[in-house]
Design a protein around this motif. Structure first.
Motif, PDB file in Angstrom:
ATOM      1  N   ALA A 170       1.584 -71.745 -26.548  1.00  0.00           N
ATOM      2  CA  ALA A 170       1.140 -71.795 -25.155  1.00  0.00           C
ATOM      3  C   ALA A 170       0.241 -70.616 -24.845  1.00  0.00           C
ATOM      4  CB  ALA A 170       2.350 -71.815 -24.227  1.00  0.00           C
ATOM      5  N   ILE A 171       0.606 -69.456 -25.359  1.00  0.00           N
ATOM      6  CA  ILE A 171      -0.214 -68.257 -25.110  1.00  0.00           C
ATOM      7  C   ILE A 171      -1.575 -68.404 -25.785  1.00  0.00           C
ATOM      8  CG2 ILE A 171      -0.388 -65.794 -25.620  1.00  0.00           C
ATOM      9  CD1 ILE A 171       2.677 -65.689 -25.112  1.00  0.00           C
ATOM     10  N   VAL A 172      -1.556 -68.920 -27.014  1.00  0.00           N
ATOM     11  CA  VAL A 172      -2.816 -69.130 -27.734  1.00  0.00           C
ATOM     12  C   VAL A 172      -3.727 -70.051 -26.945  1.00  0.00           C
ATOM     13  CG1 VAL A 172      -3.828 -70.212 -29.777  1.00  0.00           C
ATOM     14  CG2 VAL A 172      -1.881 -68.659 -30.022  1.00  0.00           C
ATOM     15  N   VAL A 173      -3.145 -71.146 -26.423  1.00  0.00           N
ATOM     16  CA  VAL A 173      -3.935 -72.091 -25.632  1.00  0.00           C
ATOM     17  C   VAL A 173      -4.523 -71.388 -24.419  1.00  0.00           C
ATOM     18  CG1 VAL A 173      -3.761 -74.113 -24.136  1.00  0.00           C
ATOM     19  CG2 VAL A 173      -2.730 -74.153 -26.401  1.00  0.00           C
ATOM     20  N   LEU A 174      -3.692 -70.581 -23.780  1.00  0.00           N
ATOM     21  CA  LEU A 174      -4.128 -69.891 -22.565  1.00  0.00           C
ATOM     22  C   LEU A 174      -5.259 -68.920 -22.869  1.00  0.00           C
ATOM     23  CD1 LEU A 174      -2.934 -70.380 -19.792  1.00  0.00           C
ATOM     24  CD2 LEU A 174      -1.693 -68.248 -20.004  1.00  0.00           C
ATOM     25  N   VAL A 175      -5.160 -68.263 -24.003  1.00  0.00           N
ATOM     26  CA  VAL A 175      -6.178 -67.274 -24.374  1.00  0.00           C
ATOM     27  C   VAL A 175      -7.479 -67.965 -24.781  1.00  0.00           C
ATOM     28  CG1 VAL A 175      -6.781 -65.513 -26.089  1.00  0.00           C
ATOM     29  CG2 VAL A 175      -4.508 -65.507 -25.027  1.00  0.00           C
ATOM     30  N   ARG A 176      -7.356 -68.993 -25.659  1.00  0.00           N
ATOM     31  CA  ARG A 176      -8.558 -69.647 -26.168  1.00  0.00           C
ATOM     32  C   ARG A 176      -9.146 -70.626 -25.158  1.00  0.00           C
ATOM     33  NH1 ARG A 176      -7.484 -72.935 -30.893  1.00  0.00           N
ATOM     34  NH2 ARG A 176      -9.745 -73.041 -31.117  1.00  0.00           N
ATOM     35  N   GLN A 177      -8.380 -70.939 -24.124  1.00  0.00           N
ATOM     36  CA  GLN A 177      -8.808 -71.888 -23.099  1.00  0.00           C
ATOM     37  C   GLN A 177      -9.166 -73.255 -23.687  1.00  0.00           C
ATOM     38  OE1 GLN A 177      -9.129 -71.704 -19.606  1.00  0.00           O
ATOM     39  NE2 GLN A 177      -7.850 -69.908 -19.778  1.00  0.00           N
TER      40      GLN A 177
ATOM     41  N   ILE B 177      -6.702 -76.882 -18.288  1.00  0.00           N
ATOM     42  CA  ILE B 177      -5.912 -76.213 -19.328  1.00  0.00           C
ATOM     43  C   ILE B 177      -5.143 -75.042 -18.739  1.00  0.00           C
ATOM     44  CG2 ILE B 177      -6.152 -74.677 -21.322  1.00  0.00           C
ATOM     45  CD1 ILE B 177      -7.935 -76.590 -22.596  1.00  0.00           C
ATOM     46  N   TYR B 178      -5.831 -74.289 -17.884  1.00  0.00           N
ATOM     47  CA  TYR B 178      -5.234 -73.110 -17.272  1.00  0.00           C
ATOM     48  C   TYR B 178      -3.945 -73.486 -16.532  1.00  0.00           C
ATOM     49  CZ  TYR B 178      -4.944 -68.711 -14.821  1.00  0.00           C
ATOM     50  OH  TYR B 178      -4.522 -67.509 -14.353  1.00  0.00           O
ATOM     51  N   ILE B 179      -4.037 -74.574 -15.764  1.00  0.00           N
ATOM     52  CA  ILE B 179      -2.876 -74.971 -14.957  1.00  0.00           C
ATOM     53  C   ILE B 179      -1.715 -75.419 -15.852  1.00  0.00           C
ATOM     54  CG2 ILE B 179      -2.057 -76.542 -13.162  1.00  0.00           C
ATOM     55  CD1 ILE B 179      -4.915 -76.700 -12.151  1.00  0.00           C
ATOM     56  N   HIS B 180      -2.000 -76.346 -16.780  1.00  0.00           N
ATOM     57  CA  HIS B 180      -0.834 -76.874 -17.513  1.00  0.00           C
ATOM     58  C   HIS B 180      -0.263 -75.854 -18.490  1.00  0.00           C
ATOM     59  CE1 HIS B 180      -2.688 -77.885 -21.383  1.00  0.00           C
ATOM     60  NE2 HIS B 180      -3.656 -78.569 -20.783  1.00  0.00           N
ATOM     61  N   ALA B 181      -1.094 -74.969 -19.001  1.00  0.00           N
ATOM     62  CA  ALA B 181      -0.554 -73.938 -19.893  1.00  0.00           C
ATOM     63  C   ALA B 181       0.326 -72.973 -19.103  1.00  0.00           C
ATOM     64  CB  ALA B 181      -1.686 -73.189 -20.579  1.00  0.00           C
ATOM     65  N   THR B 182      -0.069 -72.660 -17.884  1.00  0.00           N
ATOM     66  CA  THR B 182       0.756 -71.787 -17.056  1.00  0.00           C
ATOM     67  C   THR B 182       2.087 -72.444 -16.735  1.00  0.00           C
ATOM     68  OG1 THR B 182      -1.326 -71.124 -16.055  1.00  0.00           O
ATOM     69  CG2 THR B 182       0.704 -70.350 -14.998  1.00  0.00           C
TER      70      THR B 182
END
Lengths: 775, 775
Positions: free
Chosen positions: A183-190, A133-138
């Protein structure tokens, strides 16, 4: 010649024209010879203080500005860009040049594709492409930042007010915002939440410069929608009536699951519309009473054979009408663009036309890659009156002429004409042989025999070893024959002629196939763009499908539904052998984006789509049917448009062929121009005086060639393939004149309004006001 | 007036014209007053011996002959009969009149239907209609004898040489012969053999007078065939290539039954073309390797989405072209017919036009049912110059004018205008109410509410009792509302206006629906004839299917095939309940002609047709597939033509609407003519002098009406609905003039050839030579 002064000047940086010309000149900087042309505006020194040289220099700069703006107008005309977004000042021009650039376009496309391809790696991902998740959200955030940069550049070019009034860009901005937040939400909530909005990512692709055709298709689809919906409602109306009737007629039969409730009745008649459950839907009632088939026959006759065809007719009709109106507006837009460009290219001294020097300057900006020889030939091709100037009437043909590729016309008939006598006779013999009918038919026979041979061989080969170790002799024989043919033809005709006549030879057999193939090649770009449009719809539906239905379908999943068999996977032992019974339909799932695409294609083909629908429905809720039904209607729209499009293109071409029956076979557009030695010398001199000595090389080569063959002049042929626009020009010949007149009447009115906005008799440019410069 | 002498005379019995007129006259019999008009030829007494009365009588008879022949010409023009079959002498005329008669037509139709319906009773018969071989063979022989009689009458009319050169009739004769022999064989052997030739019985129906539309459809289908076959070959070519490729790719997968042999590969790709086995055909290979879906996607994209659509495009294009050419030839044929008729109606004394007397004589033969008033109005409508004579130019409009239905134009606006004041006010109020928008929308709302009500009620009603004993109150409410509406409208508008405006009121909502419905009504006769054409193909295939496949399919018949499930019928006990598992497909059989028709309809709809094919194939031989494949291709042709036809008609109509956007709404063709009292008196006098006093009654009624309302003249309105021909007339307006000119140039040439065949300057009729009579 250098003393020419433009009639009007461009890119008034101050934006004001209340000052008199002289006031403005006083405010100007001194000429800046090294600066790029677009940060210079009216670099004219004051008439009182300037010496001759600086005057000349400033005049040249004025010209450069005008050339560039004229080129921009012509590009806008070609791309059907609104003149509203024409760069209004030097800053905007810089942004315009930055944005209108293949590098920028590629960046746009790459970001859009990156965003779309992310769906391969986001859960539910294609197994081997899964990313954290970290990679694709970035990655997503990075792509979105690039989009922000692109949009800000565009805003700089258009200006804020035009920008926010531009609908497509505004929608894009909103989508961008939503995507950013998510995208930010995804990055935060992982962890990924239900992100249906990913379906909107397509808009980044649609907005790409290179996807203009897709945008046009979408527009055309939306324009065809109102009549489509009307007929669709008629269709649904009859469906509801028949559903009620069917419910009353057949629900008393308890072995008939298709009409047990009104909802079932409706759904099954909807599926029946696609014929996908026929004749199964009829069988239970038919087995009870043979006359019940009348219900289904009447339903299908009305709905499928009448109204569905009417749908096609309505769309086809709307489509042809839209095509014609589109052609008209494009034609008039181009005409206006040419008028704008012309006004910028006419000099004060010679207001009746464009000289070659000006034209050459324009072409340096418009098509930098074109060599000097071609520029001159293009100018000559435009110049129908054979004077030194190209009038506005001549200049209207700009878009038709500029696409021509020029080549010196060869005097020799064959490539071997210059060879010694013996060799010539041998090659001439081969040439005659190769061109003979006997040789052609012999080759056709060989091809036919080879085809039948392969067919028979495949037929004999039942299972067995497909690829035997030693190559069969038949292959060697046929390949040898083809090799010899190739050799003979290349030597007899010369490689270039051989390649260019390949198609003709192949399809001399049937004129109709030629028409079909020509249509096909003409259609190909449009078909590709329609395919891409369909893919964009697929993408959106795939995302939604994945969010809701991923993982719901698996082997033996739907045992409670009526389509259980199709999802069965039984592995049982008979004797000492394992027998696998597979229904396979569990493979048609939404588990990742590739699978979703295949599933959606199957839904597009329509056959047995209800099995997929019922399978998914039995595992989720009956509201899932909505997804499938809506998808069916959407693909129906796109498919109907594809059919209408093929129909329209083919019928148009046939009408054209029929209209031009008398005229000779056409091989595209061909133009012939002769250039004499003296003319050439003049052109070379001109380039030399303009310090563009590097460009004279191809011209000098032409002169050298003339000297070699001792000719005083040389013939050139300009060629390009015929486009739909050319065909339309000829088809609507009479109407076009009317359009022009109507348009010029309107234009004239606007021109008057424009030129004398407040009774001020100072001439100025069309869409905005410019100051006039007097030297 | 009675002294008029025809310019040329008709029906030269001797057929020779080498004799001079006087010679011929001498040979003639004396006038035969009582004989029917068609056994009289040139009953002109010799000018030297005849007295005034016999001269007058003979002149009248000459005129009668001319009227009749002119009427025949006009009928031939209307029905597009070749002038080659025009009756050449009195005997032929008698046969012609016998054959061209509704009684005869009905006899033709009845015999043809009888022959076709015999298939219901012949083995394999529909159970309840089964007849003994003796009975149905006798019936067949009887019907065939009637056909022989019909054909002999036709031969008498056409003459032997024309008869044997008439292709359709010759084919019919051959089929008749074969049927005769077979029927006798059946009667002798008392058992039916394989009688595939019964499939040819359709030709008796096709040849019927009433089935002209079917013949035209068939002709159009055959004309569309060459381009269709070209594209079909392209389709099959790609199919073969993909079949070979598929065989090499997938036959190594032993769980894939679809590509195990090249034959299977071909058959399955053929079925895939109809999408009928998709996605099943893909699943085994897809489960092995997901990328194998590319093969199927590419195949479907090329074959189904491109070439199949191209097929439609080609047929559509050919179709539109044929329609236009057909219209042209029909138009010119009618024109020639009118010219022939005109020449027969012009009198020697007044060669520049047709007087009413002559016109009335013509109409007595052409439309015997038309009343005297209408004849006069038709004459007036033709007569644009308002002189006493109708010129050839006027007469060209004959077919457009003769179909008009005439009615006196009413002066009063409403039906209640003549009522007393109070009643008038009441009805006027109702009229205003009924015509108001509020009333209309209120009624729409009621209809909508009623619709939703029914929908909801049906939705609530899950199984249960459908028809409750007491009528629900909602029914009563809605029926009352509709009753009141009906009452108000009939009283407010008058019953006639109410009925004629019903459609308008209903479809005022949407202009597009109106266009669609208009097109539908216009299409309806053609659609019906296309449906009949399809039924004729069905009949032939049904006969062949019954001969080969009757009885081969039954429950649990196909356990060895891949489609065994569909034919399963298992009756097993679970607990104490009997569960029946039915595949039902055994119902789709060829056991009698009705079943065959249903089965063929299912094959037409295409979905799952391969189950029927495989079922039959597994019980017979794999050659049976040919039957199904050929049927598929034939229905594809007919269906494509139906689609092309709907498309053409709709697009044509839309183009017409677009072209006539400015003009007022059209309610068909309307013509207005005024007749004065004096004119009427003159016409009555004319009829009285011609001893046709019985026909003056409607004329005198008109005069009486004029007297009643104290008018000196009366207005009449002629109305008819607009036909495709009218639309075409307007669409091709400009081209029509060209056609006429081209045609008249040819005609003139032929005329010259005809009139002076051997330099003899004696005028004679168009297509054959007649003697001129001088009195």
């Amino acid at each position: 010649m250098d003393d020419d002064v433009p009639l009007i000047l461009t890119l008034d940086e101050s934006g004001s024209n209340t000052s008199t010309p002289n006031e403005q000149l006083d405010r100007e900087d001194l000429p800046n010879e090294n600066g790029g042309s677009y940060d210079l505006v009216n670099d004219v020194s004051s008439p009182a203080t300037g010496d001759y040289h600086s005057q000349q220099r400033s005049a040249r700069h004025n010209w450069e500005m005008n050339y560039q703006e004229a080129a921009i107008y012509l590009q806008e005309g070609e791309n059907n860009d609104k003149f509203l977004t024409h760069p209004k000042n030097a800053k905007a021009l810089a942004a315009y040049l930055f944005v209108h650039n293949h590098l920028f376009y590629l960046m746009e496309l790459t970001t859009a594709l990156l965003l779309l391809l992310l769906s391969l790696c986001e859960a539910p991902a294609v197994p081997i492409l899964r990313l954290g998740i970290y990679i694709h959200a970035t990655l997503e955030l990075f792509a979105l930042v690039v989009v922000v940069f692109e949009l800000s550049m565009k805003m700089r070019w258009m200006g804020f007010y035009t920008y926010i009034r531009h609908k497509r860009t505004m929608v894009k901005t909103c989508v961008l915002l939503v995507q950013f937040v998510e995208a930010i939400v995804v990055l935060v909530r992982q962890t990924s939440h239900v992100r249906i909005t990913r379906a909107l990512r397509c808009i980044f692709l649609v907005d790409c410069r290179y996807c203009g055709a897709v945008r046009r298709n979408l527009r055309q689809i939306f324009q065809s929608l109102p009549p489509f919906i009307d007929i669709l409602l008629l269709l649904l109306f009859f469906m509801v009536i028949f559903a009620i009737l069917g419910f009353y007629l057949f629900s008393s039969n308890h072995s008939d699951p298709y009409f047990s409730t009104l909802e079932n009745s409706l759904v099954n008649l909807f599926v029946l519309l696609t014929t996908s459950n026929f004749p199964d839907v009829m069988m239970p009632s038919y087995s009870q009473n043979p006359w019940s088939c009348v219900f289904f026959i009447v339903y299908l006759s009305i709905e499928l054979y009448f109204i569905m065809n009417l749908l096609l007719a309505v769309v086809f009709d709307t489509f042809s009408d839209i095509e014609k109106r589109k052609f008209k507006s494009l034609l008039l837009h181009k005409r206006t663009a040419i008028q704008h460009a012309y006004r910028l290219l006419v000099s004060k001294q010679r207001p009746s036309g464009i000289s070659f020097k000006q034209f050459e300057g324009l072409m340096r900006f418009y098509t930098p890659r074109m060599c000097a020889r071609e520029r001159y030939l293009t100018f000559k091709a435009l110049n129908q009156s054979n004077t030194a100037l190209v009038s506005l009437q001549d200049f209207y043909n700009f878009y038709e002429v500029v696409g021509l590729k020029w080549k010196a016309k060869r005097n020799r008939e064959h490539w071997f004409d210059d060879l010694p006598r013996t060799a010539f006779l041998i090659f001439k013999g081969i040439n005659i042989l190769v061109k003979s009918r006997a040789f052609q038919y012999a080759m056709y026979t060989v091809v036919a025999v080879n085809g039948i041979w392969i067919l028979i061989q495949t037929f004999m080969l039942q299972g067995g070893n497909f690829f035997p170790r030693d190559v069969p002799w038949s292959y060697i024989v046929f390949l040898t024959i083809y090799g010899v043919e190739l050799l003979l033809k290349t030597t007899g005709l010369g490689p270039i002629e051989y390649l260019s006549s390949g198609w003709n030879l192949l399809f001399k057999l049937k004129k109709r196939y030629r028409n079909v193939l020509d249509t096909m090649f003409e259609l190909f770009p449009r078909m590709a763009s329609l395919g891409l449009t369909l893919l964009i719809f697929y993408y959106s539906f795939a995302i939604v499908g994945m969010e809701f239905f991923s993982g719901v379908v698996y082997p033996n999943c739907c045992n409670t539904s009526t389509v259980a068999d199709a999802y069965r996977w039984v592995n049982h032992t008979v004797g000492n052998k394992t027998v696998v019974e597979e229904g396979y339909y569990y493979l048609n799932n939404f588990d990742n984006i590739l699978n979703s695409f295949v599933t959606l294609f199957e839904l597009t083909v329509v056959n047995d789509w209800y099995i997929i629908m019922e399978g998914v429905t039995s595992q989720t809720s009956h509201w899932s049917r909505l997804y499938f039904m809506i998808f069916y209607i959407v693909t129906m729209v796109v498919m109907t448009i594809i059919v209408a499009f093929i129909l329209e293109a083919f019928v148009f071409r046939m009408n054209y062929t029929r209209k031009n029956q008398g005229s000779e076979e056409d091989n595209g557009i061909v133009l012939e121009k002769e250039i004499s030695k003296e003319e050439m010398a003049g052109v070379i001199e001109l380039f030399r005086r303009n310090c563009a000595a590097s460009e004279t090389a191809p011209l000098q080569k032409v002169v050298a060639q003339m000297d070699k063959y001792e000719q005083t002049s040389m013939l050139f042929l300009g060629r390009r393939s015929r486009t739909k626009s050319d065909l339309s020009m000829k088809m609507y010949e009479e109407e076009i004149q009317e359009w022009y007149e109507e348009h010029s009447r309107k234009e004239e009115y606007q021109w008057q309004e424009d030129v004398f906005p407040s009774g001020n008799p100072m001439p100025s440019s069309g869409l905005r006001q410019r100051s006039q410069t007097v030297i």
